[in-house]
Write a protein that holds these residues in place. Sequence first.
Motif, PDB file in Angstrom:
ATOM      1  N   ILE A  25       0.590  -1.184   0.012  1.00 30.30           N
ATOM      2  CA  ILE A  25      -0.013   0.060   0.035  1.00 30.30           C
ATOM      3  C   ILE A  25       0.842   1.348   0.057  1.00 30.30           C
ATOM      4  O   ILE A  25       0.899   2.334  -0.792  1.00 30.30           O
ATOM      5  N   GLU A  45      -5.515   1.334  -2.008  1.00 25.66           N
ATOM      6  CA  GLU A  45      -6.189   0.292  -1.000  1.00 25.66           C
ATOM      7  C   GLU A  45      -7.314  -0.490  -2.001  1.00 25.66           C
ATOM      8  O   GLU A  45      -7.446  -1.451  -1.870  1.00 25.66           O
ATOM      9  N   ARG A  56     -11.479  -2.874   2.078  1.00 24.28           N
ATOM     10  CA  ARG A  56     -10.381  -2.054   2.702  1.00 24.28           C
ATOM     11  C   ARG A  56     -10.210  -2.176   4.105  1.00 24.28           C
ATOM     12  O   ARG A  56      -8.940  -2.005   4.640  1.00 24.28           O
ATOM     13  N   LEU A  60      -6.445  -2.893   6.062  1.00 21.55           N
ATOM     14  CA  LEU A  60      -5.841  -1.969   6.844  1.00 21.55           C
ATOM     15  C   LEU A  60      -5.757  -2.868   8.255  1.00 21.55           C
ATOM     16  O   LEU A  60      -4.951  -2.238   9.046  1.00 21.55           O
TER      17      LEU A  60
END
Length: 321
Positions: A25, A45, A56, A60
Amino acid sequence: MTWTSSSDSDGVRPIHAPQTVGELIRAGAERLRASGSESARLDTELLLGHVLRADRTTLLAAPEAPVGSDHAATFRDLLERRATGEPVAYIRGLKEFYGLVLSVDSRALIPRPETELLVELGLDRLRGMLMGTHRPLDAPPLLAWDVATGSGAVCIALAVESRRRGYAADARFRATDVSADALALATENAVAHGVADLIEFAVADLADLADLADSPPADLLLANLPYVPSTDIPTLPVAASFEPVLALDGGPDGLDLVRRLLGQLESTLTSHGTALLEIGAGQADAVRAAVAKSLAGWGVTLHDDLAGVPRVVELARATPR
Ligand code: GLN
């Protein structure tokens, strides 16, 4: 072998270690930022999520997760496509609109968030008509017509929501487009969302359905026509150059198609009918003037989008025939 955990112990990274989600990323966002993208991080993303089939939030939450070399290579290919300006929606083949995930490709315009206003107003007007005092209990279903439907976004959102709210039996839908390719995409989307049974599809030049034997007037007409002035097209973000110019170009002042549709409304709408037309920033006065010229005695109401820009023009006869 691409990964040898034993060599980790001295703190030296193994040469062939797979890259992690977090590393990809960071590197991806840097690549897109360098290409001029204003939404580099988000785009990155979305593209990595697309490759890994993860949303996403999942990405994350797992920055340390290793990514296989095939997936990493595919991700890099997609990044390069984005770096040339290709819209993320076309690369992923989908776009979220009104809580739905629609298939999109170069056959049609990518639905824009501001167009959700058209859906909201359309649903509200449909409900108003269904509850209206002049509507007999045994009245036939209302007809809502999405002119220049493109990907089908507006019509499909209306149909899905009507079914969810329980008034699908009292409304039917028509989606038309001058592009048979766009119509094919819209049909695919309607099938995918389980509302193809509620929507009649037809190729038509704006609201000109002369060739269709049974074309009763519409109670509600919605249209997000091409309204970008021709000379503005080259100034749009490069992503727009991947979209069909037919879906954007509205002629010298952007309002060629809007004016033509205004000229068709008298015969297209029922006496209590309403039209909702999306317009571009700064076009409200010109549209008002065009309505005054071609639709004497009709009322005009402007509706602002979330940015405070007059975005939807609502038209109805001031005194229903
Ligand atoms: N809102 C789009 C844009 O600015 C234009 C869509 C349209 O012409 N209907 O790119």
